[in-house]
Scaffold this motif. Structure first.
Motif, PDB file in Angstrom:
ATOM      1  N   THR A  40     -36.977 -25.644  13.941  1.00 54.46           N
ATOM      2  CA  THR A  40     -35.639 -26.190  14.184  1.00 54.46           C
ATOM      3  C   THR A  40     -34.654 -25.030  14.135  1.00 54.46           C
ATOM      4  O   THR A  40     -34.367 -24.504  13.065  1.00 54.46           O
ATOM      5  CB  THR A  40     -35.265 -27.243  13.126  1.00 54.46           C
ATOM      6  N   PHE A  41     -34.148 -24.596  15.302  1.00 51.03           N
ATOM      7  CA  PHE A  41     -33.229 -23.461  15.272  1.00 51.03           C
ATOM      8  C   PHE A  41     -31.773 -23.887  15.399  1.00 51.03           C
ATOM      9  O   PHE A  41     -30.866 -23.063  15.205  1.00 51.03           O
ATOM     10  CB  PHE A  41     -33.616 -22.394  16.309  1.00 51.03           C
ATOM     11  N   ILE A  42     -31.530 -25.157  15.704  1.00 48.70           N
ATOM     12  CA  ILE A  42     -30.191 -25.735  15.573  1.00 48.70           C
ATOM     13  C   ILE A  42     -30.358 -27.045  14.808  1.00 48.70           C
ATOM     14  O   ILE A  42     -31.196 -27.875  15.160  1.00 48.70           O
ATOM     15  CB  ILE A  42     -29.551 -26.030  16.939  1.00 48.70           C
ATOM     16  N   LYS A  43     -29.568 -27.231  13.779  1.00 47.52           N
ATOM     17  CA  LYS A  43     -29.638 -28.461  12.995  1.00 47.52           C
ATOM     18  C   LYS A  43     -28.312 -29.205  13.086  1.00 47.52           C
ATOM     19  O   LYS A  43     -27.246 -28.636  12.816  1.00 47.52           O
ATOM     20  CB  LYS A  43     -29.958 -28.162  11.522  1.00 47.52           C
ATOM     21  N   ALA A  44     -28.381 -30.461  13.507  1.00 48.87           N
ATOM     22  CA  ALA A  44     -27.175 -31.281  13.627  1.00 48.87           C
ATOM     23  C   ALA A  44     -26.416 -31.309  12.303  1.00 48.87           C
ATOM     24  O   ALA A  44     -27.012 -31.440  11.232  1.00 48.87           O
ATOM     25  CB  ALA A  44     -27.544 -32.701  14.047  1.00 48.87           C
ATOM     26  N   GLY A  45     -25.091 -31.173  12.388  1.00 52.34           N
ATOM     27  CA  GLY A  45     -24.256 -31.237  11.196  1.00 52.34           C
ATOM     28  C   GLY A  45     -23.969 -29.896  10.561  1.00 52.34           C
ATOM     29  O   GLY A  45     -23.126 -29.805   9.671  1.00 52.34           O
ATOM     30  N   THR A  46     -24.652 -28.830  11.012  1.00 49.69           N
ATOM     31  CA  THR A  46     -24.361 -27.493  10.489  1.00 49.69           C
ATOM     32  C   THR A  46     -23.279 -26.833  11.340  1.00 49.69           C
ATOM     33  O   THR A  46     -22.990 -27.259  12.463  1.00 49.69           O
ATOM     34  CB  THR A  46     -25.620 -26.615  10.464  1.00 49.69           C
ATOM     35  N   ASP A  47     -22.673 -25.786  10.805  1.00 50.99           N
ATOM     36  CA  ASP A  47     -21.566 -25.129  11.496  1.00 50.99           C
ATOM     37  C   ASP A  47     -22.014 -24.533  12.825  1.00 50.99           C
ATOM     38  O   ASP A  47     -23.074 -23.897  12.912  1.00 50.99           O
ATOM     39  CB  ASP A  47     -20.984 -24.019  10.616  1.00 50.99           C
ATOM     40  N   CYS A  48     -21.191 -24.741  13.833  1.00 50.31           N
ATOM     41  CA  CYS A  48     -21.482 -24.242  15.177  1.00 50.31           C
ATOM     42  C   CYS A  48     -21.010 -22.791  15.261  1.00 50.31           C
ATOM     43  O   CYS A  48     -19.879 -22.505  15.670  1.00 50.31           O
ATOM     44  CB  CYS A  48     -20.769 -25.119  16.212  1.00 50.31           C
ATOM     45  N   THR A  49     -21.892 -21.881  14.889  1.00 52.67           N
ATOM     46  CA  THR A  49     -21.529 -20.467  14.792  1.00 52.67           C
ATOM     47  C   THR A  49     -21.981 -19.641  15.991  1.00 52.67           C
ATOM     48  O   THR A  49     -21.473 -18.544  16.211  1.00 52.67           O
ATOM     49  CB  THR A  49     -22.130 -19.846  13.526  1.00 52.67           C
ATOM     50  N   HIS A  50     -22.970 -20.141  16.755  1.00 50.21           N
ATOM     51  CA  HIS A  50     -23.524 -19.370  17.860  1.00 50.21           C
ATOM     52  C   HIS A  50     -23.763 -20.253  19.088  1.00 50.21           C
ATOM     53  O   HIS A  50     -23.991 -21.460  18.960  1.00 50.21           O
ATOM     54  CB  HIS A  50     -24.847 -18.712  17.466  1.00 50.21           C
ATOM     55  N   ILE A  51     -23.698 -19.626  20.245  1.00 53.78           N
ATOM     56  CA  ILE A  51     -24.127 -20.228  21.497  1.00 53.78           C
ATOM     57  C   ILE A  51     -25.542 -19.729  21.762  1.00 53.78           C
ATOM     58  O   ILE A  51     -25.823 -18.533  21.618  1.00 53.78           O
ATOM     59  CB  ILE A  51     -23.221 -19.795  22.672  1.00 53.78           C
ATOM     60  N   PHE A  52     -26.445 -20.627  22.134  1.00 58.68           N
ATOM     61  CA  PHE A  52     -27.829 -20.248  22.413  1.00 58.68           C
ATOM     62  C   PHE A  52     -28.163 -20.562  23.868  1.00 58.68           C
ATOM     63  O   PHE A  52     -27.805 -21.621  24.381  1.00 58.68           O
ATOM     64  CB  PHE A  52     -28.788 -21.012  21.503  1.00 58.68           C
ATOM     65  N   ILE A  53     -28.882 -19.641  24.514  1.00 60.99           N
ATOM     66  CA  ILE A  53     -29.344 -19.827  25.886  1.00 60.99           C
ATOM     67  C   ILE A  53     -30.854 -19.649  25.908  1.00 60.99           C
ATOM     68  O   ILE A  53     -31.362 -18.616  25.466  1.00 60.99           O
ATOM     69  CB  ILE A  53     -28.696 -18.818  26.848  1.00 60.99           C
ATOM     70  N   ILE A  54     -31.576 -20.662  26.406  1.00 58.89           N
ATOM     71  CA  ILE A  54     -33.031 -20.584  26.476  1.00 58.89           C
ATOM     72  C   ILE A  54     -33.431 -19.693  27.658  1.00 58.89           C
ATOM     73  O   ILE A  54     -33.043 -19.968  28.800  1.00 58.89           O
ATOM     74  CB  ILE A  54     -33.669 -21.977  26.642  1.00 58.89           C
ATOM     75  N   LEU A  55     -34.194 -18.652  27.390  1.00 58.73           N
ATOM     76  CA  LEU A  55     -34.666 -17.750  28.442  1.00 58.73           C
ATOM     77  C   LEU A  55     -36.096 -18.061  28.860  1.00 58.73           C
ATOM     78  O   LEU A  55     -36.472 -17.867  30.016  1.00 58.73           O
ATOM     79  CB  LEU A  55     -34.566 -16.295  27.978  1.00 58.73           C
TER      80      LEU A  55
END
Length: 233
Positions: A40-55
């Motif tokens: 789980t590399f993004i967890k709902a409810g945690t601070d939105c600190t980064h934008i992620f792009i799937i390569l």
């Protein structure tokens, strides 16, 4: 940019166009991540600190509603962005969880650096606003269509997703989930799930082994064709 070389051609062109005038700060702070399957590399409810792009690789979006039972709702792949819509909407926390279905290569950019770039680059902002509107409209239509599917078709969609999470495609896929787990994932009652399983079994698309669903590649292909031509067509 070389980091986009593994993307499908259309996605690569889109991202190369997007990043052609990105700031030096974005280039300095962006990071390549290698993430193993099942993380789980993004967890709902945690601070939105980064934008992620799937390569490369595949991930699954998971909703966490009020009763705390997860609902996997969609698979995503190369070229998909996460955290961006939250930032555009002024939200401070991620709205969904993202779990890797396969090993993934992901580009990470700090959210504040990304948004500063968007404020300065009107062409990039237009491209991302257009793509996000297209994505939201498509997902809303898909969700509405899914809601009105009959039981066996919703089960087909779920089984197709499960099959496509495996690379390379298996000859046979045996689902490990119990009936209650499957019913919860799809949003069925046990009774509806059992009835839907029986229908797919009668159609020769699946069979049961020690009570578990076994999906052969031929069954997957037939279900995929049915959904694409009779449901999505």
């Amino acid at each position: 940019m070389d980091i986009f070389s593994a993307l499908p051609l259309q996605k690569r062109r889109e991202l190369e166009l997007l990043f052609q005038n990105c700031t030096e700060e974005v280039k300095y702070y962006m990071t390549l991540l290698e993430i193993e399957a099942g993380q789980t590399f993004i967890k709902a409810g945690t601070d939105c600190t980064h934008i992620f792009i799937i390569l490369s690789g595949k991930v699954t979006g998971v909703e966490w509603p009020m009763h705390e039972r997860p609902y996997p709702f969609k698979d995503f792949g190369p070229g998909d962005f996460f955290g961006e819509i939250e930032c555009f909407a002024g939200l401070t926390q991620y709205r969904i969880s993202i779990i890797t279905s396969t090993r993934c290569r992901v580009l990470s950019i700090p959210a504040d650096v990304y948004m500063e770039w968007m404020r300065m680059d009107v062409d990039a902002l237009f491209l991302r606003a257009q793509e996000n509107m297209r994505r939201l409209i498509t997902q809303t239509a898909e969700a509405r269509k899914y809601l009105f599917m009959e039981g066996k078709d919703r089960l087909m969609v779920h089984l197709i997703r499960k099959y496509e999470q495996h690379m390379p495609p298996p000859r046979l896929l045996e689902l490990r989930q119990t009936r209650p787990q499957l019913a919860e994932e799809i949003g069925f009652s046990i009774k509806t799930l059992n009835r839907s399983i029986q229908k797919l079994e009668e159609l020769g698309l699946i069979w049961l082994q020690r009570g578990k669903i076994v999906l052969p590649r031929e069954g997957y292909l037939r279900m995929k064709d049915h959904i694409e031509h009779h449901i999505n067509g």
